[in-house]
Scaffold this motif. Structure first.
Motif, PDB file in Angstrom:
ATOM      1  N   ALA A   1       0.844  -1.254   0.008  1.00 13.51           N
ATOM      2  CA  ALA A   1       0.114   0.006   0.024  1.00 13.51           C
ATOM      3  C   ALA A   1       0.733   1.238   0.007  1.00 13.51           C
ATOM      4  O   ALA A   1       0.472   2.200  -0.791  1.00 13.51           O
ATOM      5  CB  ALA A   1      -0.926  -0.035   1.169  1.00 13.51           C
ATOM      6  N   LYS A   2       1.816   1.177   0.774  1.00 10.43           N
ATOM      7  CA  LYS A   2       3.044   2.523   0.959  1.00 10.43           C
ATOM      8  C   LYS A   2       3.564   2.501  -0.344  1.00 10.43           C
ATOM      9  O   LYS A   2       3.688   3.611  -1.085  1.00 10.43           O
ATOM     10  CB  LYS A   2       3.809   2.246   1.726  1.00 10.43           C
ATOM     11  CG  LYS A   2       3.227   2.418   3.225  1.00 10.43           C
ATOM     12  CD  LYS A   2       4.587   1.944   4.260  1.00 10.43           C
ATOM     13  CE  LYS A   2       3.967   1.944   5.615  1.00 10.43           C
ATOM     14  NZ  LYS A   2       5.083   1.607   6.642  1.00 10.43           N
ATOM     15  N   LEU A   3       3.774   1.293  -1.392  1.00  5.71           N
ATOM     16  CA  LEU A   3       4.280   1.574  -2.519  1.00  5.71           C
ATOM     17  C   LEU A   3       3.477   2.016  -3.567  1.00  5.71           C
ATOM     18  O   LEU A   3       3.991   2.805  -4.636  1.00  5.71           O
ATOM     19  CB  LEU A   3       4.982   0.072  -3.080  1.00  5.71           C
ATOM     20  CG  LEU A   3       6.065  -0.320  -2.519  1.00  5.71           C
ATOM     21  CD1 LEU A   3       6.534  -1.559  -2.871  1.00  5.71           C
ATOM     22  CD2 LEU A   3       7.372   0.665  -2.605  1.00  5.71           C
ATOM     23  N   ALA A   4       2.219   1.681  -3.372  1.00 10.35           N
ATOM     24  CA  ALA A   4       1.055   2.249  -4.187  1.00 10.35           C
ATOM     25  C   ALA A   4       1.120   3.948  -4.131  1.00 10.35           C
ATOM     26  O   ALA A   4       0.809   4.479  -5.092  1.00 10.35           O
ATOM     27  CB  ALA A   4      -0.223   1.449  -3.944  1.00 10.35           C
ATOM     28  N   GLU A   5       1.171   4.032  -2.942  1.00 13.54           N
ATOM     29  CA  GLU A   5       1.157   5.653  -2.607  1.00 13.54           C
ATOM     30  C   GLU A   5       2.101   6.226  -3.540  1.00 13.54           C
ATOM     31  O   GLU A   5       2.188   7.282  -4.110  1.00 13.54           O
ATOM     32  CB  GLU A   5       1.065   5.992  -1.087  1.00 13.54           C
ATOM     33  CG  GLU A   5      -0.160   5.554  -0.587  1.00 13.54           C
ATOM     34  CD  GLU A   5      -1.311   6.666  -0.823  1.00 13.54           C
ATOM     35  OE1 GLU A   5      -2.333   6.031  -0.920  1.00 13.54           O
ATOM     36  OE2 GLU A   5      -0.956   7.870  -1.262  1.00 13.54           O
TER      37      GLU A   5
END
Length: 610
Positions: A570-574
């Protein structure tokens, strides 16, 4: 023997050779009626005979309950046999030759039955010998009479290492003993040792009374190990298809069309002793489609859950609810007084007291709703969100359709929220939970058409606390329940730590849990305050069987790993939203494929455990 191995020609010849009236007359008093025979149906109570046998066409039929079928169907229904066992039994009677593959399978199965029957005789003989005096005293102290002990085939396994192993060796059944798990090969040297030692033995029998495996209750001062130890699954015994006490309860279940389900073997034994003879017990912590099929074959139309009157018992109701609701079984919950067990209650109150308790049982859904949210519509928003969190696992096991819609409509009426919104909250994809919030899921029964995979996406509850554990006493707020359960498993048995295949314990967020984990090797628990209380609550929910504990630990570690990986992804998606990513960001984004591959492997392992 699987039905696909039996050719249509074999079945047709079998039906032709079997004397159907002769077979059925062993169980039903038949009188001639023209070219047919007539009697009272063995599958339901009736005063006027409405059960007919038609030899010319080779079938039976009941005008009352609509039961019908051929010789194989009758034997399956009457004795609770599988299709293959019924065919094999009839073929042996009429001298019908079978193919080489069928004969080989039958011979192998017979050897396993021989070794299990010999073991049962061995354990029973020891119990009623002079050596078994202390075990008989233990049973007497628990309130078990000799008549009851003999009816259930109770026995005793002494602490000696190879009493059964030597007997099997003399009988030429060593290999069959190894296959059933009754004996184990010595790690050093030749020979075998007994799997069960220093235990009261309870045979786990098929509906027609054949021993399939054993449950062993540890005697005080015995050989050590968990309180209860069960036979491992074998070609003969499958815990997912076996209910303890079914052989003695089947006739009463068929008469009442109702079964009482308990979790403890001695609960079942003592309920039968006081006259509640339609009680059966699980041989594991999970209720499976196989168990429900066994109950259906016994004509059980209603099921009453009678579990311990403590937090663990109440949590067990939640754990069993999903498969029951998914299968559409009419289920009721009988509430024992706080701190009571079914066996102690039965001894104190007798059959009349248990019957009153069963009469007051309330429907499963009503029990669920009032347990998780006693205030109903008047409850606070936070309380409603926590209650919905506890029901997410239950809903996840109910496939889309009428049962799911009816459940959500009833839940909507109780909580005062629209059912369409509940569907989204309870069945939508779940976002990774923050480490400081309690969120967990209990291990569940193997998936099946009746109980779909629990790994289906779950809900994201907007601005709401994440749900507490679905089973057992919730962990303290601020202490993650998944982490608490993982550490509690290690504190119970430090060797399970080797089963942490993806390093979940290396990423614990709670410092107090990390400290308690570090103290596990020295045997000292250093946690205090909320961490100590969270660990104590998690420990109370753990199974006593070693194999079950390992499975709980592996499932928990996989769920922790999945949660961490989802958060990282999820952090990478951000980061991908940055129109001008830096070199450092691009380096991190390059890890995405590796994280996805790892996540896929974790999910595969988790699915195999379920």
């Amino acid at each position: 023997m699987a039905s696909r191995r039996i050719s249509p020609q074999t079945l047709e010849e079998l039906r032709h050779r079997v004397d159907l009236p002769g077979l059925i007359s062993r169980h039903v008093a038949l009188t001639p009626s023209g070219k047919e025979f007539r009697g009272r149906c063995p599958f339901h109570e009736e005063r006027t005979p409405s059960f007919f046998v038609v030899p010319e066409k080779g079938f039976f039929f009941c005008h009352g309950c609509r039961a019908r079928g051929d010789a194989v169907d009758f034997l399956r229904r009457m004795l609770g046999l599988s299709f293959g066992d019924a065919v094999r039994e009839l073929a042996r009677e009429v001298g019908l030759p079978v193919s080489e593959s069928e004969a080989s399978a039958a011979d192998s199965s017979q050897r396993l039955r021989d070794v299990t029957r010999l073991a049962q005789e061995h354990f029973q003989a020891l119990l009623w010998s002079s050596e078994g005096a202390s075990t008989r005293a233990y049973l007497e102290a628990r309130g078990v009479t000799e008549e009851t002990a003999r009816a259930f085939g109770l026995g005793w396994a002494p602490e000696a290492w190879d009493r059964l192993a030597e007997r099997l060796e003399r009988a030429g059944l060593r290999e069959a003993g190894l296959e059933t798990g009754l004996v184990q090969p010595r790690k050093k040297g030749a020979g075998c040792y007994d799997f069960f030692r220093g235990r009261v033995m309870l045979p786990l029998r098929s509906p027609d009374g054949r021993p399939l495996g054993f449950g062993g209750r540890l005697m005080s001062g015995g050989a050590g190990g968990p309180k209860y130890l069960n036979s491992k699954d074998s070609p003969l015994y499958h815990k997912a298809d076996t209910l303890f006490g079914m052989d003695l309860a089947r006739a009463e279940i068929r008469r009442l069309h109702r079964a009482v389900l308990v979790e403890g073997y001695f609960d079942c034994v003592l309920l039968h002793q006081v006259g509640v003879r339609h009680a059966v017990a699980l041989c594991s912590t999970h209720l499976t489609p196989g168990h429900l099929q066994v109950l259906a074959r016994a004509e059980a139309r209603e099921l009453v859950l009678l579990l311990d009157g403590d937090a663990a018992g109440l949590a067990a109701v939640e754990r069993l609810s999903g498969p029951l609701l998914a299968a559409g079984v009419a289920t009721y919950v009988a509430l024992l007084p706080q701190g009571e067990d079914p066996d102690t209650f039965a001894l104190r109150e007798g059959g009349a007291g248990v019957s009153r308790l069963l009469e007051d049982a309330r429907p499963l859904t009503r029990h669920l709703f009032t347990t998780v949210l006693p205030e109903g519509r008047e409850a606070s928003f936070e309380a409603k969100m926590l209650a919905l969190g506890r029901l997410r696992d239950v809903v996840a096991k109910i496939p889309p359709g009428l049962m799911r819609t009816a459940f959500l409509d009833a839940l909507s009426a109780h909580v005062g929220l629209p059912s369409a919104e509940l569907e989204g909250v309870l069945a939508g994809p779940r976002a990774p939970a923050p480490a400081a919030v309690a969120t967990t899921r209990a291990p569940v029964a193997p998936t099946s058409p009746v109980s779909p995979p629990v790994g289906t996406p779950e809900a994201t509850v907007a601005q709401a606390p994440s749900p507490p554990p679905a089973v057992g006493t919730p962990a303290e707020r601020g202490v993650d329940a998944l982490e608490a359960r993982a550490v509690a498993c290690v504190l119970r048995n430090p060797s399970v730590r080797d089963q942490d295949a993806f390093g979940a314990l290396e990423h614990l967020q709670e410092a107090g849990l990390r400290m308690a984990l570090g103290a596990a090797s020295t045997g000292g628990l250093k946690a205090t305050g909320v961490v100590a209380r969270a660990l104590a609550g998690a420990t109370r929910t753990l199974p006593t069987e070693e194999d079950a504990l390992v499975k709980v630990f592996r499932v928990t570690c996989c769920e922790l790993s999945l949660r961490r990986l989802d958060a990282e992804l999820a952090k990478l998606a951000e980061l991908t939203r940055d129109p001008r990513p830096s070199g450092a960001i691009l380096a991190r984004l390059s890890q995405r494929s590796e994280l996805l591959a790892l996540r896929h492997r974790v999910r595969q392992v988790l699915q195999s455990l379920r």
